[in-house]
Scaffold this motif. Sequence first.
Motif, PDB file in Angstrom:
ATOM      1  N   ILE A 105      50.624 -13.764 -37.898  1.00 32.60           N
ATOM      2  CA  ILE A 105      50.859 -14.909 -37.015  1.00 32.60           C
ATOM      3  C   ILE A 105      49.610 -15.784 -36.915  1.00 32.60           C
ATOM      4  CG2 ILE A 105      51.519 -15.605 -34.666  1.00 32.60           C
ATOM      5  CD1 ILE A 105      53.076 -12.906 -34.524  1.00 32.60           C
ATOM      6  N   LYS A 106      49.755 -17.058 -37.307  1.00 35.62           N
ATOM      7  CA  LYS A 106      48.610 -17.978 -37.380  1.00 35.62           C
ATOM      8  C   LYS A 106      47.860 -18.119 -36.064  1.00 35.62           C
ATOM      9  CE  LYS A 106      50.241 -20.669 -41.258  1.00 35.62           C
ATOM     10  NZ  LYS A 106      50.647 -21.969 -41.774  1.00 35.62           N
ATOM     11  N   GLU A 107      48.569 -18.215 -34.949  1.00 40.03           N
ATOM     12  CA  GLU A 107      47.910 -18.355 -33.644  1.00 40.03           C
ATOM     13  C   GLU A 107      47.057 -17.117 -33.339  1.00 40.03           C
ATOM     14  OE1 GLU A 107      46.994 -20.349 -30.014  1.00 40.03           O
ATOM     15  OE2 GLU A 107      47.782 -21.047 -31.917  1.00 40.03           O
ATOM     16  N   ASN A 108      47.563 -15.940 -33.668  1.00 43.05           N
ATOM     17  CA  ASN A 108      46.791 -14.712 -33.466  1.00 43.05           C
ATOM     18  C   ASN A 108      45.577 -14.667 -34.387  1.00 43.05           C
ATOM     19  OD1 ASN A 108      48.702 -13.940 -31.598  1.00 43.05           O
ATOM     20  ND2 ASN A 108      49.699 -12.469 -32.949  1.00 43.05           N
ATOM     21  N   ILE A 109      45.749 -15.120 -35.628  1.00 42.93           N
ATOM     22  CA  ILE A 109      44.650 -15.121 -36.595  1.00 42.93           C
ATOM     23  C   ILE A 109      43.506 -16.007 -36.109  1.00 42.93           C
ATOM     24  CG2 ILE A 109      43.967 -15.788 -38.943  1.00 42.93           C
ATOM     25  CD1 ILE A 109      46.804 -14.854 -39.831  1.00 42.93           C
ATOM     26  N   LYS A 110      43.834 -17.086 -35.419  1.00 45.20           N
ATOM     27  CA  LYS A 110      42.800 -17.968 -34.859  1.00 45.20           C
ATOM     28  C   LYS A 110      41.886 -17.166 -33.919  1.00 45.20           C
ATOM     29  CE  LYS A 110      43.446 -20.886 -31.248  1.00 45.20           C
ATOM     30  NZ  LYS A 110      44.007 -22.013 -30.486  1.00 45.20           N
ATOM     31  N   TYR A 111      42.476 -16.403 -33.011  1.00 48.99           N
ATOM     32  CA  TYR A 111      41.686 -15.595 -32.071  1.00 48.99           C
ATOM     33  C   TYR A 111      41.047 -14.392 -32.766  1.00 48.99           C
ATOM     34  CZ  TYR A 111      43.971 -18.438 -28.549  1.00 48.99           C
ATOM     35  OH  TYR A 111      44.421 -19.493 -27.811  1.00 48.99           O
ATOM     36  N   LEU A 112      41.775 -13.771 -33.687  1.00 48.64           N
ATOM     37  CA  LEU A 112      41.246 -12.646 -34.460  1.00 48.64           C
ATOM     38  C   LEU A 112      39.974 -13.065 -35.194  1.00 48.64           C
ATOM     39  CD1 LEU A 112      41.501  -9.815 -35.821  1.00 48.64           C
ATOM     40  CD2 LEU A 112      43.135 -10.847 -37.400  1.00 48.64           C
ATOM     41  N   SER A 113      40.023 -14.195 -35.872  1.00 50.16           N
ATOM     42  CA  SER A 113      38.850 -14.709 -36.598  1.00 50.16           C
ATOM     43  C   SER A 113      37.689 -14.995 -35.656  1.00 50.16           C
ATOM     44  CB  SER A 113      39.210 -15.988 -37.362  1.00 50.16           C
ATOM     45  OG  SER A 113      40.202 -15.729 -38.309  1.00 50.16           O
ATOM     46  N   LYS A 114      37.990 -15.625 -34.535  1.00 58.59           N
ATOM     47  CA  LYS A 114      36.960 -15.955 -33.547  1.00 58.59           C
ATOM     48  C   LYS A 114      36.308 -14.674 -33.008  1.00 58.59           C
ATOM     49  CE  LYS A 114      35.268 -18.936 -30.268  1.00 58.59           C
ATOM     50  NZ  LYS A 114      34.122 -19.729 -30.670  1.00 58.59           N
ATOM     51  N   ASN A 115      37.108 -13.666 -32.709  1.00 57.83           N
ATOM     52  CA  ASN A 115      36.572 -12.411 -32.188  1.00 57.83           C
ATOM     53  C   ASN A 115      35.703 -11.684 -33.215  1.00 57.83           C
ATOM     54  OD1 ASN A 115      37.448 -12.350 -29.455  1.00 57.83           O
ATOM     55  ND2 ASN A 115      39.528 -12.045 -30.193  1.00 57.83           N
ATOM     56  N   ILE A 116      36.111 -11.711 -34.468  1.00 55.74           N
ATOM     57  CA  ILE A 116      35.313 -11.087 -35.528  1.00 55.74           C
ATOM     58  C   ILE A 116      33.990 -11.845 -35.699  1.00 55.74           C
ATOM     59  CG2 ILE A 116      35.198 -10.690 -38.028  1.00 55.74           C
ATOM     60  CD1 ILE A 116      38.256 -10.087 -37.858  1.00 55.74           C
ATOM     61  N   GLN A 117      34.074 -13.166 -35.742  1.00 51.71           N
ATOM     62  CA  GLN A 117      32.881 -14.005 -35.926  1.00 51.71           C
ATOM     63  C   GLN A 117      31.905 -13.855 -34.755  1.00 51.71           C
ATOM     64  OE1 GLN A 117      33.808 -18.171 -36.130  1.00 51.71           O
ATOM     65  NE2 GLN A 117      31.684 -18.790 -35.953  1.00 51.71           N
ATOM     66  N   GLU A 118      32.386 -13.982 -33.538  1.00 54.00           N
ATOM     67  CA  GLU A 118      31.506 -13.960 -32.360  1.00 54.00           C
ATOM     68  C   GLU A 118      30.896 -12.587 -32.099  1.00 54.00           C
ATOM     69  OE1 GLU A 118      30.482 -16.594 -30.562  1.00 54.00           O
ATOM     70  OE2 GLU A 118      31.620 -17.881 -31.908  1.00 54.00           O
ATOM     71  N   ASN A 119      31.566 -11.528 -32.543  1.00 52.01           N
ATOM     72  CA  ASN A 119      31.015 -10.178 -32.394  1.00 52.01           C
ATOM     73  C   ASN A 119      30.238  -9.737 -33.631  1.00 52.01           C
ATOM     74  OD1 ASN A 119      31.924  -8.950 -29.705  1.00 52.01           O
ATOM     75  ND2 ASN A 119      33.773  -9.955 -30.455  1.00 52.01           N
ATOM     76  N   LYS A 120      30.130 -10.647 -34.611  1.00 54.31           N
ATOM     77  CA  LYS A 120      29.365 -10.400 -35.843  1.00 54.31           C
ATOM     78  C   LYS A 120      29.796  -9.099 -36.537  1.00 54.31           C
ATOM     79  CE  LYS A 120      25.364 -12.957 -34.118  1.00 54.31           C
ATOM     80  NZ  LYS A 120      26.028 -13.606 -33.014  1.00 54.31           N
TER      81      LYS A 120
END
Length: 160
Positions: free
Chosen positions: A127-142
Motif C-alpha cells: 500500500i503506497k500510503e503505508n510505504i510513505k510512512y514506512l520509508s520515513k520511519n526507516i530513514q529517520e531511524n537510520k
Amino acid sequence: MKIISKKINSLKIKKAGISENNIPYIKLQDGPIFYGPASSISQIKIYDTLSSETRKKLPKECVGIAMDIILRYYEGGLRSGGPKKEKHYSVRSSDTVAEMGAYMGYYCIYLSEKVGTKGRVIAIEPIKENIKYLSKNIQENKLKNVTIIPKGVWKEHGKM
C-alpha cells in the motif's frame, strides 16, 4: 479502553508533535522515532482518558501512533487481541527476517534492532500510503539493514 490508556500513559515519550512536513510523530526517550497518519476520530476519543501529564506531551493527532507503538513495536501484534508475530519463532541477532505487511514499519524498527548490524529485515508492503510512512520511519531511524519490497504476498497470483 482503560488498558490502552494505561499503556499509552506508560510510554516514555521524549517528544511528540507535527513535523515540518505536517506528519505526526512520537520520539521515545530510548531513541526510536515513529511517523504516521493523524489520529482517527475514534482514536482521539482515547485522548480524553489519558492522564494530564501524558496529554501535555502527546498531541491528539499522535494518539493513533501511540496505540500502534504499543501494539506493533512493543507487543508485536497484528491488531488488538490478534496473534503475536513472534509466536512460533523468536528473532535473534544476525537473522534475516521478512515482515509481510510491514504497514508503517513500527515492527520493522523493532526487528532491525533485534537482528542488529549483521542481520537483515525485508519489509514487504503493497500500500503506497503505508510505504510513505514506512520509508520515513526507516530513514529517520537510520535503519541500514531494512529493505522495502513494494509488493503484496498472497496465496494466489494476480492483482487485488
